[in-house]
Design a protein around this motif. Sequence first.
Motif, short mmCIF file in Angstrom:
data_model
loop_
_atom_site.label_atom_id
_atom_site.label_comp_id
_atom_site.label_asym_id
_atom_site.label_seq_id
_atom_site.Cartn_x
_atom_site.Cartn_y
_atom_site.Cartn_z
N VAL A 1 10.36 -15.73 8.32
CA VAL A 1 11.71 -16.21 7.99
C VAL A 1 12.45 -15.12 7.21
O VAL A 1 12.01 -14.71 6.14
N VAL A 2 13.57 -14.68 7.77
CA VAL A 2 14.43 -13.70 7.10
C VAL A 2 15.54 -14.45 6.39
O VAL A 2 16.18 -15.33 6.96
N ASP A 3 15.76 -14.12 5.12
CA ASP A 3 16.88 -14.65 4.34
C ASP A 3 17.86 -13.50 4.17
O ASP A 3 17.59 -12.55 3.41
N LEU A 4 18.98 -13.55 4.89
CA LEU A 4 19.95 -12.46 4.86
C LEU A 4 20.61 -12.28 3.50
O LEU A 4 20.90 -11.16 3.09
N GLU A 5 20.86 -13.38 2.79
CA GLU A 5 21.51 -13.29 1.48
C GLU A 5 20.61 -12.64 0.44
O GLU A 5 21.05 -11.80 -0.34
N LYS A 6 19.34 -13.03 0.43
CA LYS A 6 18.39 -12.49 -0.55
C LYS A 6 17.74 -11.19 -0.08
O LYS A 6 17.06 -10.53 -0.85
N LYS A 7 17.96 -10.87 1.22
CA LYS A 7 17.36 -9.67 1.82
C LYS A 7 15.84 -9.71 1.71
O LYS A 7 15.19 -8.76 1.26
N THR A 8 15.26 -10.87 2.11
CA THR A 8 13.82 -11.03 2.07
C THR A 8 13.28 -11.48 3.43
O THR A 8 14.02 -12.04 4.25
N LEU A 9 12.00 -11.22 3.62
CA LEU A 9 11.25 -11.67 4.79
C LEU A 9 10.00 -12.34 4.27
O LEU A 9 9.21 -11.70 3.56
N ALA A 10 9.82 -13.62 4.58
CA ALA A 10 8.64 -14.37 4.17
C ALA A 10 7.76 -14.57 5.40
O ALA A 10 8.23 -15.09 6.42
N ILE A 11 6.51 -14.14 5.30
CA ILE A 11 5.56 -14.23 6.40
C ILE A 11 4.43 -15.16 6.01
O ILE A 11 3.79 -14.94 4.97
N GLU A 12 4.19 -16.19 6.80
CA GLU A 12 2.99 -17.02 6.64
C GLU A 12 1.99 -16.53 7.67
O GLU A 12 2.32 -16.44 8.86
N HIS A 13 0.78 -16.18 7.19
CA HIS A 13 -0.18 -15.54 8.08
C HIS A 13 -1.61 -15.79 7.66
O HIS A 13 -1.88 -16.18 6.52
N ALA A 14 -2.52 -15.51 8.59
CA ALA A 14 -3.94 -15.54 8.28
C ALA A 14 -4.28 -14.38 7.37
O ALA A 14 -3.56 -13.37 7.35
N GLU A 15 -5.37 -14.49 6.62
CA GLU A 15 -5.74 -13.45 5.66
C GLU A 15 -6.04 -12.11 6.32
O GLU A 15 -5.86 -11.06 5.70
N ASP A 16 -6.50 -12.13 7.56
CA ASP A 16 -6.92 -10.89 8.21
C ASP A 16 -5.81 -10.17 8.98
O ASP A 16 -6.07 -9.19 9.66
N VAL A 17 -4.56 -10.62 8.84
CA VAL A 17 -3.44 -9.96 9.52
C VAL A 17 -3.20 -8.59 8.89
O VAL A 17 -3.17 -8.44 7.66
N ASP A 18 -3.05 -7.58 9.73
CA ASP A 18 -2.78 -6.21 9.29
C ASP A 18 -1.29 -6.08 8.98
O ASP A 18 -0.47 -5.94 9.89
N LEU A 19 -0.94 -6.16 7.72
CA LEU A 19 0.47 -6.12 7.32
C LEU A 19 1.11 -4.77 7.58
O LEU A 19 2.32 -4.68 7.76
N SER A 20 0.33 -3.71 7.63
CA SER A 20 0.90 -2.40 7.94
C SER A 20 1.39 -2.36 9.39
O SER A 20 2.38 -1.70 9.70
#
Length: 69
Positions: A33-52
């Motif tokens: 979920v991108v919040d354009l006003e706050k300029k944030t991206l919230a990601i819900e994910h499994a622990e083993d997701v490669d964030l890079s």
Amino acid sequence: MTTLFHIEGTHCSSCKFLIEDVCQEILGVQSAVVDLEKKTLAIEHAEDVDLSLLEKNVANLGEYRLTRV
């Protein structure tokens, strides 16, 4: 697990949907979920997701840059 990023380079709803779509294509990501006003991206994910990989895929879209909060 939820990870929050500050995102630079977003300015419209097209940016929002493009970034959310590319994030949700990564195996293990349940939501993005991108919040354009706050300029944030919230990601819900499994622990083993490669964030890079997520950061790389978003950067490959254009002028977007993610920084973990």
